[in-house]
Design a protein around this motif. Sequence first.
Motif, PDB file in Angstrom:
ATOM      1  N   ASP A  41      40.612  49.119  29.089  1.00  0.00           N
ATOM      2  CA  ASP A  41      41.067  48.089  28.159  1.00  0.00           C
ATOM      3  C   ASP A  41      42.434  47.523  28.533  1.00  0.00           C
ATOM      4  OD1 ASP A  41      38.767  48.505  26.592  1.00  0.00           O
ATOM      5  OD2 ASP A  41      39.733  50.196  25.570  1.00  0.00           O
ATOM      6  N   SER A  42      42.918  47.838  29.731  1.00  0.00           N
ATOM      7  CA  SER A  42      44.273  47.428  30.093  1.00  0.00           C
ATOM      8  C   SER A  42      44.370  45.919  30.329  1.00  0.00           C
ATOM      9  CB  SER A  42      44.722  48.163  31.352  1.00  0.00           C
ATOM     10  OG  SER A  42      44.037  47.672  32.487  1.00  0.00           O
ATOM     11  N   PRO A  43      45.485  45.321  29.951  1.00  0.00           N
ATOM     12  CA  PRO A  43      45.710  43.892  30.229  1.00  0.00           C
ATOM     13  C   PRO A  43      45.667  43.588  31.727  1.00  0.00           C
ATOM     14  CG  PRO A  43      47.310  44.715  28.624  1.00  0.00           C
ATOM     15  CD  PRO A  43      46.587  45.907  29.158  1.00  0.00           C
ATOM     16  N   ASP A  44      46.093  44.548  32.554  1.00  0.00           N
ATOM     17  CA  ASP A  44      46.087  44.331  34.003  1.00  0.00           C
ATOM     18  C   ASP A  44      44.675  44.092  34.515  1.00  0.00           C
ATOM     19  OD1 ASP A  44      48.778  44.744  33.959  1.00  0.00           O
ATOM     20  OD2 ASP A  44      48.740  46.709  34.923  1.00  0.00           O
ATOM     21  N   PHE A  45      43.729  44.898  34.015  1.00  0.00           N
ATOM     22  CA  PHE A  45      42.346  44.730  34.447  1.00  0.00           C
ATOM     23  C   PHE A  45      41.794  43.387  33.985  1.00  0.00           C
ATOM     24  CE2 PHE A  45      37.768  45.090  34.066  1.00  0.00           C
ATOM     25  CZ  PHE A  45      37.415  45.647  35.294  1.00  0.00           C
ATOM     26  N   ALA A  46      42.015  43.066  32.724  1.00  0.00           N
ATOM     27  CA  ALA A  46      41.512  41.793  32.191  1.00  0.00           C
ATOM     28  C   ALA A  46      42.119  40.613  32.942  1.00  0.00           C
ATOM     29  CB  ALA A  46      41.833  41.701  30.701  1.00  0.00           C
ATOM     30  N   ARG A  47      43.407  40.718  33.255  1.00  0.00           N
ATOM     31  CA  ARG A  47      44.089  39.621  33.959  1.00  0.00           C
ATOM     32  C   ARG A  47      43.530  39.460  35.371  1.00  0.00           C
ATOM     33  NH1 ARG A  47      48.726  41.004  32.567  1.00  0.00           N
ATOM     34  NH2 ARG A  47      49.214  42.412  34.295  1.00  0.00           N
ATOM     35  N   ASP A  48      43.322  40.576  36.068  1.00  0.00           N
ATOM     36  CA  ASP A  48      42.796  40.489  37.434  1.00  0.00           C
ATOM     37  C   ASP A  48      41.357  39.976  37.459  1.00  0.00           C
ATOM     38  OD1 ASP A  48      45.075  41.199  38.729  1.00  0.00           O
ATOM     39  OD2 ASP A  48      44.347  43.132  39.477  1.00  0.00           O
ATOM     40  N   LEU A  49      40.581  40.369  36.467  1.00  0.00           N
ATOM     41  CA  LEU A  49      39.200  39.897  36.402  1.00  0.00           C
ATOM     42  C   LEU A  49      39.161  38.382  36.206  1.00  0.00           C
ATOM     43  CD1 LEU A  49      36.229  40.586  36.459  1.00  0.00           C
ATOM     44  CD2 LEU A  49      36.356  41.219  34.044  1.00  0.00           C
ATOM     45  N   ALA A  50      40.002  37.901  35.308  1.00  0.00           N
ATOM     46  CA  ALA A  50      40.076  36.450  35.088  1.00  0.00           C
ATOM     47  C   ALA A  50      40.607  35.740  36.330  1.00  0.00           C
ATOM     48  CB  ALA A  50      40.970  36.157  33.882  1.00  0.00           C
ATOM     49  N   ARG A  51      41.599  36.363  36.981  1.00  0.00           N
ATOM     50  CA  ARG A  51      42.158  35.758  38.200  1.00  0.00           C
ATOM     51  C   ARG A  51      41.117  35.710  39.311  1.00  0.00           C
ATOM     52  NH1 ARG A  51      45.439  37.687  42.645  1.00  0.00           N
ATOM     53  NH2 ARG A  51      45.562  39.784  41.755  1.00  0.00           N
ATOM     54  N   ALA A  52      40.314  36.757  39.429  1.00  0.00           N
ATOM     55  CA  ALA A  52      39.278  36.784  40.463  1.00  0.00           C
ATOM     56  C   ALA A  52      38.285  35.654  40.253  1.00  0.00           C
ATOM     57  CB  ALA A  52      38.569  38.132  40.434  1.00  0.00           C
ATOM     58  N   GLU A  53      37.882  35.432  39.010  1.00  0.00           N
ATOM     59  CA  GLU A  53      36.939  34.350  38.721  1.00  0.00           C
ATOM     60  C   GLU A  53      37.543  33.000  39.072  1.00  0.00           C
ATOM     61  OE1 GLU A  53      34.327  36.188  35.036  1.00  0.00           O
ATOM     62  OE2 GLU A  53      36.395  35.539  34.632  1.00  0.00           O
ATOM     63  N   ALA A  54      38.808  32.825  38.729  1.00  0.00           N
ATOM     64  CA  ALA A  54      39.473  31.559  39.020  1.00  0.00           C
ATOM     65  C   ALA A  54      39.666  31.361  40.519  1.00  0.00           C
ATOM     66  CB  ALA A  54      40.821  31.514  38.299  1.00  0.00           C
ATOM     67  N   GLU A  55      40.040  32.424  41.226  1.00  0.00           N
ATOM     68  CA  GLU A  55      40.272  32.338  42.676  1.00  0.00           C
ATOM     69  C   GLU A  55      38.981  31.986  43.417  1.00  0.00           C
ATOM     70  OE1 GLU A  55      42.866  32.600  44.623  1.00  0.00           O
ATOM     71  OE2 GLU A  55      44.467  33.449  43.392  1.00  0.00           O
ATOM     72  N   CYS A  56      37.877  32.593  43.005  1.00  0.00           N
ATOM     73  CA  CYS A  56      36.595  32.305  43.663  1.00  0.00           C
ATOM     74  C   CYS A  56      36.225  30.833  43.495  1.00  0.00           C
ATOM     75  CB  CYS A  56      35.490  33.190  43.083  1.00  0.00           C
ATOM     76  SG  CYS A  56      35.610  34.932  43.549  1.00  0.00           S
ATOM     77  N   LYS A  57      36.387  30.340  42.286  1.00  0.00           N
ATOM     78  CA  LYS A  57      36.046  28.941  42.013  1.00  0.00           C
ATOM     79  C   LYS A  57      36.962  27.996  42.792  1.00  0.00           C
ATOM     80  CE  LYS A  57      35.347  25.699  38.195  1.00  0.00           C
ATOM     81  NZ  LYS A  57      35.433  25.506  36.711  1.00  0.00           N
ATOM     82  N   ALA A  58      38.263  28.294  42.794  1.00  0.00           N
ATOM     83  CA  ALA A  58      39.217  27.433  43.497  1.00  0.00           C
ATOM     84  C   ALA A  58      38.966  27.444  45.003  1.00  0.00           C
ATOM     85  CB  ALA A  58      40.643  27.891  43.194  1.00  0.00           C
ATOM     86  N   PHE A  59      38.616  28.596  45.535  1.00  0.00           N
ATOM     87  CA  PHE A  59      38.341  28.708  46.968  1.00  0.00           C
ATOM     88  C   PHE A  59      37.155  27.829  47.352  1.00  0.00           C
ATOM     89  CE2 PHE A  59      36.351  30.677  50.682  1.00  0.00           C
ATOM     90  CZ  PHE A  59      37.438  30.871  51.521  1.00  0.00           C
ATOM     91  N   ALA A  60      36.105  27.870  46.543  1.00  0.00           N
ATOM     92  CA  ALA A  60      34.922  27.056  46.823  1.00  0.00           C
ATOM     93  C   ALA A  60      35.253  25.574  46.744  1.00  0.00           C
ATOM     94  CB  ALA A  60      33.804  27.408  45.838  1.00  0.00           C
ATOM     95  N   GLU A  61      36.035  25.199  45.744  1.00  0.00           N
ATOM     96  CA  GLU A  61      36.406  23.785  45.593  1.00  0.00           C
ATOM     97  C   GLU A  61      37.226  23.296  46.782  1.00  0.00           C
ATOM     98  OE1 GLU A  61      38.440  23.791  41.882  1.00  0.00           O
ATOM     99  OE2 GLU A  61      36.593  23.707  40.668  1.00  0.00           O
ATOM    100  N   THR A  62      38.021  24.182  47.361  1.00  0.00           N
ATOM    101  CA  THR A  62      38.880  23.797  48.482  1.00  0.00           C
ATOM    102  C   THR A  62      38.118  23.722  49.797  1.00  0.00           C
ATOM    103  OG1 THR A  62      40.786  24.841  47.408  1.00  0.00           O
ATOM    104  CG2 THR A  62      40.960  24.414  49.786  1.00  0.00           C
ATOM    105  N   TYR A  63      37.217  24.667  50.039  1.00  0.00           N
ATOM    106  CA  TYR A  63      36.671  24.820  51.385  1.00  0.00           C
ATOM    107  C   TYR A  63      35.179  24.508  51.553  1.00  0.00           C
ATOM    108  CZ  TYR A  63      41.059  27.004  52.788  1.00  0.00           C
ATOM    109  OH  TYR A  63      42.366  27.233  53.088  1.00  0.00           O
ATOM    110  N   ARG A  64      34.424  24.474  50.478  1.00  0.00           N
ATOM    111  CA  ARG A  64      32.980  24.249  50.646  1.00  0.00           C
ATOM    112  C   ARG A  64      32.731  22.903  51.348  1.00  0.00           C
ATOM    113  NH1 ARG A  64      30.997  25.031  45.624  1.00  0.00           N
ATOM    114  NH2 ARG A  64      30.119  27.108  45.984  1.00  0.00           N
ATOM    115  N   GLY A  65      31.952  22.936  52.408  1.00  0.00           N
ATOM    116  CA  GLY A  65      31.596  21.724  53.135  1.00  0.00           C
ATOM    117  C   GLY A  65      32.633  21.235  54.131  1.00  0.00           C
TER     118      GLY A  65
END
Length: 617
Positions: A41-65
């Motif tokens: 239930d730690s804020p660190d875990f929740a924050r990293d999970l949200a950051r991972a989702e955002a990073e994956c999406k941003a990476f695809a938007e930057t580099y796909r194609g």
Amino acid sequence: MTPSLDPDLRAPEPALRTGSRPAELGALPEWDLSDLYPGMDSPDFARDLARAEAECKAFAETYRGTLDGLARSQDAAHALGAAVLRYEAIEDLLGRIMSYAGLVYSGDTTDPKRSKFYGDTQERLTSASSELLFFTLELNRIEDAVLDAAMQTEPLARYRPWLEDIRKDKPFQLEDKIEQLFHEKSVTGRAAWNRLFDETIASLRFEVRGEELTLEPTLNKLQDADGTLRRDAAEALAKVFRANLRTFTLITNTLSKDREISDRWRGFEDVADSRHLANRVEPEVVEALVAAVREAYPRLSHRYYRLKAKWFGKDRLEHWDRNAPLPKVEQRTIPWTEARDTVLEAYAGFSPRMAAIAREFFDERWIDAPVRPGKAPGAFAHPTVPSAHPYVLLNYQGKPRDVMTLAHELGHGVHQVLAAPNGALMAPTPLTLAETASVFGEMLTFRRLLEKTADPVQRKAMLAAKVEDMINTVVRQIAFYSFERKVHLERRKGELTSEQLGELWMSVQDESLGPAIRLGDGYENFWTYIPHFVHSPFYVYAYAFGDCLVNSLYGVYQNANQGFVERYFAMLSAGGTKHHSELLAPFGLNARDPAFWQIGLSMIEGLIKELEEFERD
């Protein structure tokens, strides 16, 4: 891709341990996972999970194609290198999150809160990481000459081993949308059936002489000195396995069909080809190993069990006596501190550096040792991610083989620590080579203990235990591999009944164990609990590969070959950056040579001959 919780799961053998009272063992360590996250239930875990989702999406938007264009740009090495660096950082983050969730879950797979936490995390990361699938697919669509030119310069040059490695997957890649579908459906497909298996196994209860036990302690009874207790435990196992046979049969049929669908779409011909590719080992090398071991059954397992039956005053042993301790040999409980000191002393005798790395696991609480209800059975070393450190899970109960299991898993741990500087993309090692360090750690520990043992009775018991370990690691695992091949090949013709699965199991057991073992009623269902068949199909030959390889390596070491320790550490430090042929070449070893496997098998045969000498004395 993101590391999954498909770790070593050491020893899919019944009876590698027997129960002992906690007081005899001393204080057993439980791991501290706070180096990953403070809590579920730690804020660190929740924050990293949200950051991972955002990073994956941003990476695809930057580099796909864009990757082919970047590869052809004037500064291709830097442009593509930056993309790979960013991708690696995301992989490390995803791996940290999933490793934590998996380790928490393995601590008690029957806890609803942990199960939900693990399942929810897996779903969110699978969805997030689907955004990354395009990356390796697009990299593999770049023309070889164009990518090769870009790899000549840093920072992309550093990743040449990884880029060349993923290109081996190119012939089996599918269109992006299909790859995404396979990936996202895995949560409700293979991963869900894996979880069903884990939770079913953890919930089973076996009644032995009025005591209700989980799987691990029941299996452990099969190595008790009391033969009637071994029989009662075997009968309890058979009864519960039979009662749950429909579930295990359905899991096996479903996962086998799931694999066949994937293999067919990707273009794999043989049922084990995808595993060979993942292991970066040629099918002909595995075929040579399997042929050599099967040819050696009569002079290894058949011969040893005939000798053991003689020790017990019998013509044939019951299947529950196969791993029984030798008669009239004192059995004692080994406290945890003694086990720790034994392994560290053996490691230090080889290299102080090796012992120093292993000591960290004890000092920093990277080990979880006690048996607990709901805890994952067996043992494993999980590498987590390079930005953190490995963790080891055991079910320690104070027997000599528990000490060997500790040595085995710490061998993995040392390997994982040494490989970590290669980064999240190149630290992972193919299974065949991953087993090398673990089995070598066992061998060091066994040899050190044997050197210190002067009593002939105890020395005989130690040699017998080592031979049994080797048979379980080489002969049994190749028999398991043969069973899997038969199951997957037969499944292509249609669903298999429980009876068919039992018949296939008994056929390979009879062939591998030989005439001195009687396979009694109920044993036909002992395939049901072996996790490798579910989590990592065709994994098991990696044990035999590693054991035979280590026997050959140890022969080089015993000959006082100058510089061996340095070359050994260089091999482990390479992680996944080199093919097995490159790593073995400095030792003068070649796994493609059929004679290579005979070296390892001859060492087992030599130990059996030494045991036979006791009968002549």
